[in-house]
Design an enzyme around this catalytic site. Structure first.
Site, PDB file in Angstrom:
ATOM      1  N   VAL A 269       5.997 -11.179   8.994  1.00  0.00           N
ATOM      2  CA  VAL A 269       4.890 -11.251   9.933  1.00  0.00           C
ATOM      3  C   VAL A 269       3.643 -10.655   9.283  1.00  0.00           C
ATOM      4  CG1 VAL A 269       6.153 -11.334  12.093  1.00  0.00           C
ATOM      5  CG2 VAL A 269       5.779  -9.147  10.995  1.00  0.00           C
ATOM      6  N   GLY A 270       2.473 -10.990   9.813  1.00  0.00           N
ATOM      7  CA  GLY A 270       1.242 -10.407   9.290  1.00  0.00           C
ATOM      8  C   GLY A 270       0.251 -11.488   8.898  1.00  0.00           C
ATOM      9  N   ASN A 271      -0.960 -11.036   8.604  1.00  0.00           N
ATOM     10  CA  ASN A 271      -2.023 -11.997   8.362  1.00  0.00           C
ATOM     11  C   ASN A 271      -1.878 -12.737   7.041  1.00  0.00           C
ATOM     12  OD1 ASN A 271      -3.371 -11.537  10.810  1.00  0.00           O
ATOM     13  ND2 ASN A 271      -4.226  -9.640   9.992  1.00  0.00           N
ATOM     14  N   VAL A 272      -1.308 -12.062   6.044  1.00  0.00           N
ATOM     15  CA  VAL A 272      -1.176 -12.729   4.751  1.00  0.00           C
ATOM     16  C   VAL A 272      -0.167 -13.871   4.844  1.00  0.00           C
ATOM     17  CG1 VAL A 272      -0.464 -12.461   2.358  1.00  0.00           C
ATOM     18  CG2 VAL A 272      -1.890 -10.714   3.418  1.00  0.00           C
ATOM     19  N   GLU A 293      13.092 -15.135  10.414  1.00  0.00           N
ATOM     20  CA  GLU A 293      13.292 -14.235  11.552  1.00  0.00           C
ATOM     21  C   GLU A 293      12.462 -14.620  12.746  1.00  0.00           C
ATOM     22  OE1 GLU A 293      13.949 -10.102   9.238  1.00  0.00           O
ATOM     23  OE2 GLU A 293      12.392 -10.207  10.737  1.00  0.00           O
ATOM     24  N   ASN A 383       6.566   0.894   9.133  1.00  0.00           N
ATOM     25  CA  ASN A 383       7.367   0.196  10.150  1.00  0.00           C
ATOM     26  C   ASN A 383       8.854   0.374   9.851  1.00  0.00           C
ATOM     27  OD1 ASN A 383       4.977  -0.859  11.345  1.00  0.00           O
ATOM     28  ND2 ASN A 383       4.928  -2.435   9.766  1.00  0.00           N
ATOM     29  N   GLY A 387      13.755  -7.285   8.110  1.00  0.00           N
ATOM     30  CA  GLY A 387      14.649  -8.264   7.495  1.00  0.00           C
ATOM     31  C   GLY A 387      14.332  -8.506   6.035  1.00  0.00           C
ATOM     32  N   LYS A 407      -6.694   0.953   2.048  1.00  0.00           N
ATOM     33  CA  LYS A 407      -7.611   2.013   2.482  1.00  0.00           C
ATOM     34  C   LYS A 407      -8.960   1.933   1.747  1.00  0.00           C
ATOM     35  CE  LYS A 407      -4.596   3.659   5.364  1.00  0.00           C
ATOM     36  NZ  LYS A 407      -4.737   3.246   6.765  1.00  0.00           N
TER      37      LYS A 407
HETATM   38  O1  0RQ Z   1      -2.432   0.410   7.833  1.00  0.00           O
HETATM   39  O2  0RQ Z   1      -3.833  -0.510   9.621  1.00  0.00           O
HETATM   40  O3  0RQ Z   1      -3.491   1.959   9.371  1.00  0.00           O
HETATM   41  O4  0RQ Z   1      -4.880   0.704   7.709  1.00  0.00           O
HETATM   42  O5  0RQ Z   1      -0.192  -0.480   5.988  1.00  0.00           O
HETATM   43  O6  0RQ Z   1      -0.984  -3.162   5.986  1.00  0.00           O
HETATM   44  O7  0RQ Z   1      -2.424  -4.666   4.650  1.00  0.00           O
HETATM   45  O8  0RQ Z   1      -2.415  -4.858   7.186  1.00  0.00           O
HETATM   46  O9  0RQ Z   1      -0.472  -5.610   5.729  1.00  0.00           O
HETATM   47  O10 0RQ Z   1       0.340  -6.160   8.080  1.00  0.00           O
HETATM   48  O11 0RQ Z   1       1.130  -7.369   5.973  1.00  0.00           O
HETATM   49  O12 0RQ Z   1       1.838  -5.017   6.463  1.00  0.00           O
HETATM   50  C1  0RQ Z   1       4.520  -3.803   4.212  1.00  0.00           C
HETATM   51  C2  0RQ Z   1       3.602  -2.745   6.265  1.00  0.00           C
HETATM   52  C3  0RQ Z   1       2.463  -4.721   5.242  1.00  0.00           C
HETATM   53  C4  0RQ Z   1       4.639  -5.053   6.397  1.00  0.00           C
HETATM   54  C5  0RQ Z   1       3.823  -4.056   5.515  1.00  0.00           C
HETATM   55  C6  0RQ Z   1      -1.204   0.197   5.250  1.00  0.00           C
HETATM   56  C7  0RQ Z   1      -2.475  -0.515   5.607  1.00  0.00           C
HETATM   57  C8  0RQ Z   1      -2.270  -0.775   7.082  1.00  0.00           C
HETATM   58  C9  0RQ Z   1      -0.486  -2.585   7.146  1.00  0.00           C
HETATM   59  P1  0RQ Z   1      -3.766   0.660   8.705  1.00  0.00           P
HETATM   60  P2  0RQ Z   1      -1.681  -4.601   5.930  1.00  0.00           P
HETATM   61  P3  0RQ Z   1       0.701  -6.132   6.654  1.00  0.00           P
HETATM   62  C10 0RQ Z   1      10.188  -9.873   8.375  1.00  0.00           C
HETATM   63  C11 0RQ Z   1       9.902  -9.068   7.172  1.00  0.00           C
HETATM   64  C12 0RQ Z   1       8.438  -4.519   6.116  1.00  0.00           C
HETATM   65  C13 0RQ Z   1       9.195  -5.410   7.056  1.00  0.00           C
HETATM   66  C14 0RQ Z   1       9.266  -6.823   6.592  1.00  0.00           C
HETATM   67  C15 0RQ Z   1       6.031  -4.527   6.734  1.00  0.00           C
HETATM   68  C16 0RQ Z   1      -0.787  -1.089   7.138  1.00  0.00           C
HETATM   69  O13 0RQ Z   1       4.768  -6.255   5.709  1.00  0.00           O
HETATM   70  O14 0RQ Z   1       6.205  -3.758   7.658  1.00  0.00           O
HETATM   71  O15 0RQ Z   1       8.892  -7.200   5.498  1.00  0.00           O
HETATM   72  N1  0RQ Z   1       7.051  -4.935   5.933  1.00  0.00           N
HETATM   73  N2  0RQ Z   1       9.778  -7.670   7.442  1.00  0.00           N
HETATM   74  O16 0RQ Z   1      -3.601   0.286   5.342  1.00  0.00           O
HETATM   75  C17 0RQ Z   1      -1.062   3.240   2.080  1.00  0.00           C
HETATM   76  C18 0RQ Z   1      -0.518   1.504   0.629  1.00  0.00           C
HETATM   77  C19 0RQ Z   1      -0.599   0.601   1.716  1.00  0.00           C
HETATM   78  C20 0RQ Z   1      -0.916   1.133   2.964  1.00  0.00           C
HETATM   79  C21 0RQ Z   1      -0.625  -1.037   3.138  1.00  0.00           C
HETATM   80  N3  0RQ Z   1      -0.207   1.093  -0.604  1.00  0.00           N
HETATM   81  N4  0RQ Z   1      -0.743   2.808   0.863  1.00  0.00           N
HETATM   82  N5  0RQ Z   1      -1.146   2.448   3.156  1.00  0.00           N
HETATM   83  N6  0RQ Z   1      -0.913   0.091   3.819  1.00  0.00           N
HETATM   84  N7  0RQ Z   1      -0.431  -0.725   1.849  1.00  0.00           N
HETATM   85  C22 0RQ Z   1       9.605  -9.379   9.718  1.00  0.00           C
HETATM   86  C23 0RQ Z   1      10.465  -8.300  10.375  1.00  0.00           C
HETATM   87  O17 0RQ Z   1      11.276  -7.731   9.772  1.00  0.00           O
HETATM   88  C24 0RQ Z   1      10.282  -8.005  11.785  1.00  0.00           C
END
Ligand code: 0RQ
Length: 502
Positions: A269-272, A293, A383, A387, A407
């Site tokens: 999930v997410g914007n990318v 999923e 989070n 999956g 950031k």
């Molecule tokens: O936090 O909003 O407080 O600034 O993490 O990051 O860039 O908006 O990206 O929404 O794609 O999330 C890995 C978290 C990426 C997600 C992760 C901070 C960033 C922001 C979100 P803020 P973005 P995304 C099937 C697959 C695990 C589960 C998964 C995830 C927030 O993809 O939860 O893959 N993955 N499931 O600022 C510090 C860094 C950072 C950072 C990002 N290097 N250091 N903060 N952030 N990179 C779906 C399910 O399983 C349900």
């Protein structure tokens, strides 16, 4: 009206959310429905939170253990966390209040592979399940349950819990009936047999849950929408990432390593990931499938355009507009969507057999391709692994995507060493940032480092990474994966101390 509750014995158990919540007590372990903001109970958890707050105000202890499918909504995790009512949580959380409590040490949280939750509960490793609180979209005249917009672990909660509270949600579309495939053939070792699914659209189970009506202690009627967060329009960074990835997929098709309609897609999930799905709208692939999923907006678009033939998932994760569109036209999607229990949607056996293309986000990757999906600065959980591990390890192609910095550019997503590992380098074949794509298949660690730094790192951090790597080549104890032990995590330490990795 009780039109959705067609089984008289369960009609007789209808009551208010407050009365139902009064059946839940301090210390109970509760299995709740809910997966990425869909199909979670909307009213009993809120009533439970009020009960917990009242108990705390009177000086009485009241906290519960909460298991779900994955993330839920503010009426569940948000309300219960705000009441300080969750002592233990698994397997995935994205609620900000719960996240704060997990990271302050007030809430115990077990971050698990989503496919493993149901078997582990069934095996008895997590103790007795006292109560299930499950949203359904209806109850049939035979007393079977018509699932809602997520399946998650509901089959297991309904089977394993001592008592069951049902929420029947009138907001959910009637046309959901028929979309689900509940497989009752899983067993515990040594009695396991192959799961008979060989194509993403195979139906191997039944459309309804079965339930022992004697266990149902309450039925609560609701009419509340799923959480449904809006998606941002893909920004330039997301579009650049999607562009590199789509070019790569085209290249793989041209080389004969992927079929013309690709392979079953899994998308986080997410914007990318949504930008990647948007990009597929303009790509030359037809007859694609998804074994994933969640069904997000981009997948509905691809289905509408006829590019995606069908999608298998365990839940919806739609924007409010897409949810409305789905509710309006759900009948049209019924033969193109299958929702399954998450132990099946994410099953390693099936992901490996089907040869999924796994596309997930990451927090940071290191120069050798180890990936951290969960812990900021090695210790603050964002989070959970969700999956991503189920799919990444078993996929035909395991792809991770991220902006090169976080950031406002103070953090590099490519670091000398990840401060926490979710996906070891063996499970990471491709890394993509807005600057480029690193195809790591068949590369040794030193080769990987060169490619990842060149293709993926942000220009501001490239010289620092090259400098670190050059010195690691000189000073490392071993030269297989050169590492300077006293420096590998210094970028993180600098961020913690100064607010920047620079
Ligand atoms: O936090 O909003 O407080 O600034 O993490 O990051 O860039 O908006 O990206 O929404 O794609 O999330 C890995 C978290 C990426 C997600 C992760 C901070 C960033 C922001 C979100 P803020 P973005 P995304 C099937 C697959 C695990 C589960 C998964 C995830 C927030 O993809 O939860 O893959 N993955 N499931 O600022 C510090 C860094 C950072 C950072 C990002 N290097 N250091 N903060 N952030 N990179 C779906 C399910 O399983 C349900």
């Amino acid at each position: 009206t009780h039109a959705r509750i067609a089984f008289p014995a369960l009609q007789a158990r209808t009551m208010s959310a407050e009365d139902a919540a009064a059946l839940i007590h301090d210390g109970m372990t509760i299995g709740m429905s809910g997966f990425t903001g869909s199909g979670y109970p909307k009213s009993v958890p809120v009533a439970l939170a009020a009960r917990i707050e009242a108990a705390h105000a009177a000086g009485d202890p009241f906290r519960v253990k909460v298991f779900t499918g994955a993330s839920t909504g503010p009426e569940l995790d948000g309300a219960l966390a705000k009441a300080n009512g969750i002592e233990f949580r698994l397997p995935y959380n994205s609620d900000p209040i719960a996240r704060e409590q997990i990271n302050s040490g007030e809430m115990n949280y077990v971050d698990m592979h989503l496919s493993q939750v149901a078997p582990v509960v069934w095996e008895g490793f997590l103790g007795k399940l006292d109560m299930a609180v499950v949203e359904v979209s209806g109850i049939t005249p035979d007393g079977d349950l018509i699932p809602s917009t997520s399946i998650g672990n509901n089959k297991t909660w309904l089977d394993q819990a001592e008592k069951v509270i049902l929420e029947v949600n009138h907001w959910q579309s009637h046309a959901l009936d028929g979309m689900h495939d509940i497989y009752y053939g899983t067993a515990l070792p040594p009695n396991r047999v192959p799961i008979p699914l060989v194509r993403p659209d195979d139906r191997i189970g039944q459309t309804h849950f079965r339930i022992d009506p004697a266990k149902v202690v309450a039925v609560v009627e609701t009419e509340a929408p799923d959480r449904n967060l809006p998606f941002a329009k893909p920004d330039a960074v997301a579009e650049a990432i999607a562009g590199h990835l789509l070019e790569f997929l085209g290249h793989e098709v041209a080389r004969g390593r992927l079929p013309e309609n690709l392979l079953p897609l899994q998308s986080g999930v997410g914007n990318v990931t949504n930008a990647v799905l948007s990009g597929l709208m303009d790509a030359p692939y037809h007859g694609m499938t998804a074994f994933t999923e969640v069904v997000q907006d981009g997948m509905l678009d691809l289905l509408d355009a006829g590019k995606l033939r069908m999608a298998s998932a365990t839940a919806f994760s739609l924007s409010p507009e897409a949810a409305e569109r789905f509710n309006r036209d759900a009948l049209r999607y019924r033969d193109k969507l299958v929702l399954r229990p998450q132990e099946i949607s994410n099953h390693p056996e099936l992901v490996r057999r089907l040869g999924c293309i796994a596309m997930n986000g990451l927090i940071e990757a290191d120069i050798y391709g180890n990936v951290n999906s969960t812990h900021v600065m090695g210790s603050r959980i964002q989070n959970g692994i969700g999956g991503s591990g189920d799919f990444a390890r078993n996929a035909y192609l395991s792809i991770f995507m991220t902006p090169s910095t976080a950031k406002g550019g103070k953090i590099s997503a490519i670091v000398p060493q990840v401060a926490h590992v979710d996906h070891i380098s063996q499970d990471v074949q491709v890394i993509v940032t807005e600057h480029g794509l690193a195809d790591l298949r068949g590369l040794a660690p030193r080769q990987r480092a060169g490619v990842i730094i060149d293709r993926c790192a942000h220009p501001d951090f490239k010289p620092m990474l090259r400098d670190y790597y050059a010195r690691a080549l000189q000073g490392s104890f071993g030269k297989h994966a050169p590492t300077l032990l006293n420096e590998a995590l210094s970028w993180h330490q600098r961020y913690v101390e100064t607010g920047s990795m620079r």
